[in-house]
Design an enzyme around this catalytic site. Sequence first.
Site, PDB file in Angstrom:
ATOM      1  N   GLY A   1       0.818  -1.222   0.000  1.00 25.78           N
ATOM      2  CA  GLY A   1       0.000   0.000   0.000  1.00 25.78           C
ATOM      3  C   GLY A   1       0.846   1.263   0.000  1.00 25.78           C
TER       4      GLY A   1
ATOM      5  N   ARG B   1      -2.866   8.243   3.582  1.00 25.40           N
ATOM      6  CA  ARG B   1      -3.145   9.157   4.702  1.00 25.40           C
ATOM      7  C   ARG B   1      -1.887   9.634   5.427  1.00 25.40           C
ATOM      8  NH1 ARG B   1      -7.293   7.079   8.637  1.00 25.40           N
ATOM      9  NH2 ARG B   1      -6.865   4.955   7.932  1.00 25.40           N
TER      10      ARG B   1
ATOM     11  N   LYS C   1       4.491   4.005   3.139  1.00 28.47           N
ATOM     12  CA  LYS C   1       4.200   4.026   4.579  1.00 28.47           C
ATOM     13  C   LYS C   1       5.133   3.150   5.406  1.00 28.47           C
ATOM     14  CE  LYS C   1       0.274   2.211   6.111  1.00 28.47           C
ATOM     15  NZ  LYS C   1      -1.171   2.224   6.402  1.00 28.47           N
TER      16      LYS C   1
ATOM     17  N   THR D   1      -6.254  -7.164  -0.084  1.00 25.84           N
ATOM     18  CA  THR D   1      -5.369  -7.984   0.750  1.00 25.84           C
ATOM     19  C   THR D   1      -5.329  -9.450   0.281  1.00 25.84           C
ATOM     20  OG1 THR D   1      -7.224  -8.161   2.295  1.00 25.84           O
ATOM     21  CG2 THR D   1      -5.527  -6.568   2.845  1.00 25.84           C
TER      22      THR D   1
HETATM   23  C1  UD1 Z   1      -7.864  -4.703   6.681  1.00 22.77           C
HETATM   24  C2  UD1 Z   1      -8.881  -5.827   6.842  1.00 22.77           C
HETATM   25  C3  UD1 Z   1      -9.844  -5.480   7.998  1.00 22.77           C
HETATM   26  C4  UD1 Z   1      -9.047  -5.273   9.262  1.00 22.77           C
HETATM   27  C5  UD1 Z   1      -7.987  -4.208   9.053  1.00 22.77           C
HETATM   28  C6  UD1 Z   1      -7.061  -4.157  10.251  1.00 22.77           C
HETATM   29  C7  UD1 Z   1      -9.258  -6.770   4.622  1.00 22.77           C
HETATM   30  C8  UD1 Z   1     -10.134  -6.819   3.448  1.00 22.77           C
HETATM   31  N1  UD1 Z   1      -9.629  -5.973   5.606  1.00 22.77           N
HETATM   32  O1  UD1 Z   1      -8.583  -3.553   6.269  1.00 22.77           O
HETATM   33  O2  UD1 Z   1     -10.752  -6.543   8.185  1.00 22.77           O
HETATM   34  O3  UD1 Z   1      -9.905  -4.903  10.327  1.00 22.77           O
HETATM   35  O4  UD1 Z   1      -7.159  -4.507   7.902  1.00 22.77           O
HETATM   36  O5  UD1 Z   1      -6.149  -3.105  10.119  1.00 22.77           O
HETATM   37  O6  UD1 Z   1      -8.252  -7.461   4.663  1.00 22.77           O
HETATM   38  N2  UD1 Z   1      -2.178  -4.250   1.172  1.00 22.77           N
HETATM   39  C9  UD1 Z   1      -1.433  -4.721   0.132  1.00 22.77           C
HETATM   40  N3  UD1 Z   1      -2.015  -4.876  -1.083  1.00 22.77           N
HETATM   41  C10 UD1 Z   1      -3.319  -4.578  -1.297  1.00 22.77           C
HETATM   42  C11 UD1 Z   1      -4.083  -4.094  -0.231  1.00 22.77           C
HETATM   43  C12 UD1 Z   1      -3.483  -3.929   0.997  1.00 22.77           C
HETATM   44  O7  UD1 Z   1      -0.254  -5.012   0.289  1.00 22.77           O
HETATM   45  O8  UD1 Z   1      -3.760  -4.754  -2.435  1.00 22.77           O
HETATM   46  C13 UD1 Z   1      -1.547  -4.066   2.473  1.00 22.77           C
HETATM   47  C14 UD1 Z   1      -1.527  -2.628   2.922  1.00 22.77           C
HETATM   48  O9  UD1 Z   1      -0.329  -1.986   2.502  1.00 22.77           O
HETATM   49  C15 UD1 Z   1      -1.587  -2.764   4.436  1.00 22.77           C
HETATM   50  C16 UD1 Z   1      -2.402  -4.034   4.633  1.00 22.77           C
HETATM   51  O10 UD1 Z   1      -2.311  -4.744   3.435  1.00 22.77           O
HETATM   52  O11 UD1 Z   1      -0.328  -2.962   5.017  1.00 22.77           O
HETATM   53  C17 UD1 Z   1      -3.847  -3.749   5.000  1.00 22.77           C
HETATM   54  O12 UD1 Z   1      -4.472  -3.075   3.960  1.00 22.77           O
HETATM   55  P1  UD1 Z   1      -5.527  -1.926   4.192  1.00 22.77           P
HETATM   56  O13 UD1 Z   1      -5.952  -1.435   2.892  1.00 22.77           O
HETATM   57  O14 UD1 Z   1      -4.987  -0.954   5.181  1.00 22.77           O
HETATM   58  O15 UD1 Z   1      -6.714  -2.772   4.850  1.00 22.77           O
HETATM   59  P2  UD1 Z   1      -7.908  -2.202   5.706  1.00 22.77           P
HETATM   60  O16 UD1 Z   1      -8.870  -1.576   4.806  1.00 22.77           O
HETATM   61  O17 UD1 Z   1      -7.378  -1.412   6.835  1.00 22.77           O
HETATM   62 CA    CA Z   2      -5.330  -0.236   7.386  1.00 17.36          CA
END
Ligand code: UD1
Ligand code: CA
Length: 449
Positions: free
Chosen positions: A11, A15, A22, A81
């Site tokens: 990601g 923010r 990040k 994710t």
């Molecule tokens: C995610 C969870 C949510 C949980 C929360 C806790 C999912 C769908 N949701 O939501 O249930 O409560 O974390 O913090 O999993 N990332 C990637 N590639 C992507 C998307 C994300 O590497 O395509 C990484 C991001 O950089 C980050 C992590 O995965 O480190 C979490 O992603 P983020 O988009 O912040 O998930 P949340 O919406 O917070």
């Molecule tokens: Ca998050």
Amino acid sequence: MQVSLIILAAGQGTRMNSDLPKVLHKLAAVPLLHHAMAAGRALDPARTVVVAGHGAEAVSRAARDYDEEALIVLQEEQLGTGHAVAQAAAHLADATGEVIVLYGDTPFIRPETLEAMLAARKDHAVVVLGFEARDPGRYGRLILDGDALQRIVEFKDATDEERAVTLCNSGVICASAKDLFGLVADLSNDNAAGEYYLTDIVALARARGLSAGVVTCPESETLGVNTRAQLAGAEAEFQRRARAEALENGVTLTAPETVFFALDTVIGRDAIVGPHVLFGPGVTIESGAEIKGFCHLEGAHVSRGADVGPFARLRPGAELAEDVHVGNFVEIKNAILDEGVKVGHLTYLGDAHVGEFTNIGAGTVTCNYDGVMKHRTEIGKRAFIGSDTMLVAPVTLGDGAMTGSGSVITQDVPAEALAIARARQETKPGLATRLMEKLRAVKAAKVKG
Ligand code: UD1
Ligand code: CA
């Protein structure tokens, strides 16, 4: 049991309002990413896969800085994710044993918690780390069915009733490699965010007759960093814990709230640390050493009985043997000080080796840089370097050698020799008075005219 790790770090961290990805923002003097890797390392993982996307090159470098063997996969587009985990299949599809998914932006997960998740795997195919949220906000909600986990619903997709649930998803998930990749391969993105949610593997597992369960941990452990304010909060939290731990381990901190530790700072029992001391990465302080106030240390090793500061700076490669004394306004970089060396005041020692029990006078400088290259200074045992000596490197001074104060030493000094390299003093009787009288007369003439 063989364990592999997948660390999600693709990601951007919008923010954070930053050009830096990040997970490269620093917490306790090291990239956020290192904290997750450190928690995982305690499990002695067979493989660690970091999923990189935004700033992938810098993220891979940081990952390899921590663990040379870390494997990196590129997730070109951040489709969720679940999609991120699926990218890791390239490195883990043949893996046997367990896989734990961690987030690169969640620094406080404890190894004990991960152990508890591994233990819970004997009862469940998929184990999710949950927590009771004080303010559940936009976290995914864990929907239970008795003790078993039925599914995880993302905030965006949740009904009001589901949003009222306070048991939330931390993001950490554990399953066998076989199950995990079998499940993520079948995820769809038919949801409010249009993303492949890792969280959907719970419902998928259930539909396949596999069970899912929850291990819980305190909310403080799952604290994620999304904003600079949260980063600052995480720093405060890290330091609070590190100070408490140091005190617990028998380190004296005279003003704990003013001391800042790095993730890997090691301080022995009965060491004393004064106020306003900052530890950068790679510092080891042995038992019984003392770091006085206002010191800045990084990549340094301070042995038993040594004392440093106040107001000293130890930079990478500073190696202080037992009973070394480093006083105020001294900077040491890439230099080995053998037992009993004294460097009391106002000195720079860089790219140097100083033999045991040598005394370095105030204001001594190793002139190690010629504008292009760095050169070494070698000083023997029991030498005496006069105050304000400039040691123009490369230069070697033998055991028991001495330099006169104010010398600029450009040639080697053999053992037991005294080198003086400064203009010889001339003394002119009465000239001070005559000179002053002359100057006063000049001034008086000017005032009149
Ligand atoms: C995610 C969870 C949510 C949980 C929360 C806790 C999912 C769908 N949701 O939501 O249930 O409560 O974390 O913090 O999993 N990332 C990637 N590639 C992507 C998307 C994300 O590497 O395509 C990484 C991001 O950089 C980050 C992590 O995965 O480190 C979490 O992603 P983020 O988009 O912040 O998930 P949340 O919406 O917070
Ligand atoms: Ca998050």
